[in-house]
Enzyme design. Structure first.
Site, PDB file in Angstrom:
ATOM      1  N   ASP A  27      34.786  -9.036 -21.512  1.00 56.01           N
ATOM      2  CA  ASP A  27      34.047  -7.871 -21.023  1.00 56.01           C
ATOM      3  C   ASP A  27      34.387  -7.658 -19.552  1.00 56.01           C
ATOM      4  OD1 ASP A  27      31.724  -5.902 -21.645  1.00 56.01           O
ATOM      5  OD2 ASP A  27      31.233  -6.798 -19.684  1.00 56.01           O
ATOM      6  N   ILE A  28      34.686  -6.393 -19.172  1.00 54.34           N
ATOM      7  CA  ILE A  28      35.031  -6.057 -17.788  1.00 54.34           C
ATOM      8  C   ILE A  28      33.749  -6.041 -16.969  1.00 54.34           C
ATOM      9  CG2 ILE A  28      36.102  -4.356 -16.295  1.00 54.34           C
ATOM     10  CD1 ILE A  28      37.638  -3.339 -18.733  1.00 54.34           C
ATOM     11  N   GLU A  84      34.049  -1.279 -22.938  1.00 55.95           N
ATOM     12  CA  GLU A  84      34.850  -2.101 -22.031  1.00 55.95           C
ATOM     13  C   GLU A  84      35.047  -3.509 -22.575  1.00 55.95           C
ATOM     14  OE1 GLU A  84      30.548  -2.362 -20.558  1.00 55.95           O
ATOM     15  OE2 GLU A  84      31.867  -0.943 -21.560  1.00 55.95           O
TER      16      GLU A  84
END
Length: 624
Positions: free
Chosen positions: A491-492, A535
C-alpha cells in the site's frame, strides 16, 4: 611284492606317508564343504573282496587318490577309503558322490573300526532306493566328538569311474542343490523350448532343415538330462536298466542328426558332392552305432561313441572352415556357432580318453558348448529361413511386375480421372488453408481480448480478477507439491495526500511508476504482480519461504523509497508499507486465509509507522 615295498620303505627309498592319504581332522572351524580327494586312498583289487579282506589302514597298498586317479571308462573291484578324526562338536554332515552315472557303489561306514551302516547305491538300482532324493549319491550321518569315522567304497561301473567325493553340511547342500537345479532347469528349459519350437515349424512348413534340427535338439536335450541324472530321476526312476543303454544309444543318434542338419545348413548338395557323401556316410555309421549299442558292452559302446564323436567333430569343423573360406555366408555363421560345441566335445573326449589329465568334470566343456551352439544354430537357421523367404518374395515381385505391365493400359485410362481428383484435392487443401488462417487470426484476437480483460489499463500489470484466478491455481500447486507460497500486500503511504496536493494525474503517474518498479523486481516467470485496488498492489511468490519473501519485500521497499518522481518541478516522496504472509497450502480455503493474513500484516506495518515490512504471525513482532 609287499615285502619289496616294506623293504623300500625301511631303506627310505619310498616314503610310507606318500603311499596313503592322510586322515582328515575335522574341527569346529572346518569349512561347510570339503573336497575329500586329498584324504582319499585308492586300492585296486584283482578280485572281489570282502570288507575284512581289505588291507588295513596305513598299508602301502592304499595309494593317495590325488596321485593315482585317472580318467577311465569302467572300473571293477575299485576300493576308496576316507578316514575322518572328529575333534569338534556334534554335528550333521553328508557324504556326496558327484557322479550320477556310477553303476554300483557299496558304502561301508565304520565308527571306531566298527561297521555302523552299509549302503548300496548306483543307477543300476531304482531311484527311490536312495536315502536322499538327489541326482547325486548322498549319505547323511552324525558326527560326535572324538570319534574316528572311516568310509570304504567299493565301485563297480561300466561308465566313467570318476568319483569326486565331498563332505558337506546340510545347509550348504541345500544351497548347492538349489543352484544346481536352477542351472539344470535353465539349460534344459532352453533346449526343450528351442526343440519344440523347431518341431512345430517343421510340421507346419515341411522344412527338412527344421526337422533335422528339432530332432538334433530334442535328442541332445534327452542326452543332457540323462548325463545330469535328471532323466533317471523324473522320466524312468523305476527302470534302472535303461541307464545301461540310453547314453550309448543317444550319443550316436545325436551325431547322426547333427550330420544331417549340417548337410542342410552348409548346402553340401549344391556346393560339394564329396563332402555330401562323407556327411551321409558318417550319419549312416552313427545310426548303425546307435542300433548296435544295446547288443555290446557299455564300456565298449561308450569308447566307440567317444572316438566317433571326436572324428566327426573334426570332420564337421573342417567342412565349415572350407565352406567359409569359399565365401558361403551360412558356413561362416555355422563355423562361429559350432566351433564352440566341437571344441567342447573334443576336450570332453580327450579327457575321457585320458589324453588330458584334469580334475574338471569331463562333461562340463561339452555341456557349455551344447547350450551355446544350439541357441546360435537357431539364429543361423532363422537366417537361412529368412534368405529362402526373400528368394520367394523376389520371385513374387517379378510376377507382380509382369502383372503391372498388363494393367498399365488400364492405369492410363484411369489417369485422367486421377488428375481430376488431384485438382479437386488441391482446391480442398487451398480452402482448408484459408480457413486455418482465419481461425488463427480469430484466436489472436481472442487472445488479445483475454489479455485486455486481465490487464489493469492504468498500470499495465495484472488486475484483481487475474490475481484471484492465479491465487487459486498457485494454491493447488502448493498443496499438491507441498511447497510454500508467499503473498505480499503493498500500500502506498499517504497516497490521498499526493492526490490532494499534486492532483489526480500525478497520482496516476505515481501508480504507473510504482507498478513498473514492482515488475522490475520480480524475476521469476511464475511470480505475479497485480493491482489489487486503488493504491494497493499484491504480489504472488510461488515456492518461496518466509526468508525469501521478506528479502523480496525489503528490496521493493528500498527501491520505492529511493525513487525520484518529479511532477511540475516538484519532487514527490514515496514510501510503501508491505504485509507478508507465507505458508504451505492445505485446503481450498487456505489461499484466501493467506491473503487475509497478508492484509492484516499490511495494517500492522501501517500501525507501526509505515514504510516498513511486516510478516504475519500469531504473536506480532515488527520486521523492517
Amino acid at each position: 611284492m609287499i615285502r619289496v615295498l616294506i623293504l623300500l620303505c625301511l631303506c627310505g627309498v619310498i616314503n610310507p606317508m606318500a603311499l596313503a592319504a592322510k586322515t582328515l581332522i575335522l574341527t569346529e572351524s572346518s569349512a561347510d564343504e570339503l573336497d575329500l580327494t586329498p584324504w582319499t586312498s585308492l586300492y585296486q583289487a584283482s578280485e572281489a573282496l570282502d570288507l575284512n579282506a581289505l588291507p588295513p589302514k596305513g598299508d602301502p597298498r592304499w595309494q593317495p587318490l590325488a596321485a593315482s586317479i585317472k580318467r577311465r571308462i569302467g572300473a571293477n573291484n575299485l576300493w576308496l577309503r576316507i578316514d575322518i578324526d572328529v575333534r569338534g562338536s556334534a554335528e550333521s554332515r553328508i557324504l556326496t558322490i558327484n557322479n550320477p552315472l556310477l553303476d554300483n557303489v557299496k558304502l561301508y561306514h565304520l565308527v571306531n573300526d566298527s561297521v555302523v551302516s552299509q549302503l548300496h547305491l548306483g543307477d543300476s538300482l531304482p531311484f527311490n532306493s536312495r536315502p536322499l532324493r538327489s541326482t547325486h549319491y548322498l549319505y547323511p550321518f552324525q558326527l560326535s566328538p572324538w570319534q574316528q569315522h572311516s568310509f570304504l567304497l567299493e565301485i563297480n561301473t561300466e561308465g566313467s569311474a570318476h568319483t569326486p567325493i565331498s563332505l558337506i553340511s546340510p545347509g550348504r547342500l541345500s544351497q548347492l542343490s538349489e543352484s544346481r537345479s536352477l542351472a539344470h532347469g535353465f539349460q534344459l528349459g532352453i533346449l526343450t523350448a528351442i526343440g519344440l519350437f523347431s518341431l512345430f515349424v517343421a510340421l507346419t512348413s515341411g522344412s527338412f532343415s527344421y526337422s533335422y534340427y528339432s530332432a538334433y535338439v530334442l535328442s541332445m536335450t534327452l542326452l543332457v538330462a540323462t548325463v545330469q541324472g535328471v532323466a533317471f530321476r523324473y522320466l524312468w526312476p523305476n527302470w534302472p536298466g535303461m541307464q545301461a543303454w540310453v547314453i550309448p544309444f543317444l550319443l550316436p543318434l545325436v551325431m547322426c542328426f547333427a550330420l544331417m542338419f549340417a548337410e542342410k545348413v552348409l548346402q553340401l548338395k549344391y556346393y560339394n558332392i564329396r563332402m555330401l557323401r562323407i556327411c551321409r556316410f558318417s550319419a549312416a555309421f552313427s545310426l548303425l552305432l546307435a542300433l548296435l549299442s544295446p547288443f555290446i558292452s557299455y564300456s565298449l559302446a561308450v569308447f566307440c561313441d567317444i572316438v566317433a564323436l571326436l572324428v566327426i567333430s573334426l570332420v564337421l569343423l573342417t567342412f565349415a572352415i572350407i565352406q567359409a573360406f569359399r565365401g558361403q555366408k551360412l558356413a561362416r555363421l555355422y563355423f562361429l556357432g559350432w566351433i564352440v560345441l566341437l571344441t567342447g566335445a573334443a576336450i570332453s573326449s580327450l579327457i575321457y580318453l585320458g589324453v588330458i589329465n584334469t580334475r574338471v568334470d569331463p562333461l562340463s566343456p561339452a555341456m557349455l558348448g551344447v547350450t551355446f551352439e544350439i541357441v546360435f544354430m537357431a539364429a543361423v537357421l532363422a537366417i537361412r529361413y529368412s534368405d529362402e523367404r526373400k528368394s520367394k518374395l523376389l520371385i513374387q515381385r517379378e510376377a507382380l511386375e509382369q502383372a503391372q505391365n498388363i494393367r498399365q493400359a488400364r492405369e492410363e485410362a484411369l489417369k485422367s480421372e486421377a488428375e481430376a481428383n488431384e485438382r479437386l484435392e488441391d482446391m480442398v487443401q487451398e480452402r482448408t488453408l484459408e480457413l486455418e488462417i482465419a481461425l488463427r487470426e480469430l484466436n489472436e484476437v481472442n487472445q488479445k481480448l483475454t489479455e485486455q480483460t486481465t490487464i489493469d489499463s492504468l498500470t499495465g500489470v495484472k488486475n484483481r480478477a487475474a490475481f484471484d484466478k492465479r491465487l487459486q491455481a498457485e494454491g493447488r500447486i502448493s498443496r499438491r507439491q507441498q511447497t510454500p507460497m508467499a503473498l505480499l500486500m503493498l500500500d502506498i503511504d499517504h497516497f490521498k495526500r499526493i492526490n490532494d496536493q499534486y492532483g489526480h494525474l500525478a497520482g496516476d503517474q505515481t501508480l504507473r511508476v510504482i507498478a513498473a518498479t514492482l515488475s522490475a523486481h520480480i524475476k521469476r516467470p511464475t511470480d505475479l504482480v497485480s493491482r489489487f485496488g486503488g493504491e494497493e498492489f499484491a504480489i504472488i511468490l510461488p515456492s518461496t519461504d518466509e526468508e525469501g519473501a521478506l528479502a523480496v519485500a525489503e528490496n521493493i521497499r528500498r527501491a520505492i523509497e529511493e525513487l525520484a518522481i518529479h511532477w511540475e518541478n516538484q519532487s514527490i516522496p514515496l514510501t510503501l508499507s508491505i504485509g507478508v504472509s507465507c505458508s504451505i497450502i492445505e485446503s481450498d480455503e487456505h489461499p484466501l486465509e493467506l491473503l487475509e493474513q497478508a492484509d492484516k500484516a499490511l495494517y500492522q506495518a501501517k500501525d507501526l509507522g509505515r514504510n516498513r515490512v511486516y510478516l504475519f504471525s500469531d504473536s506480532p513482532a515488527p520486521h523492517s
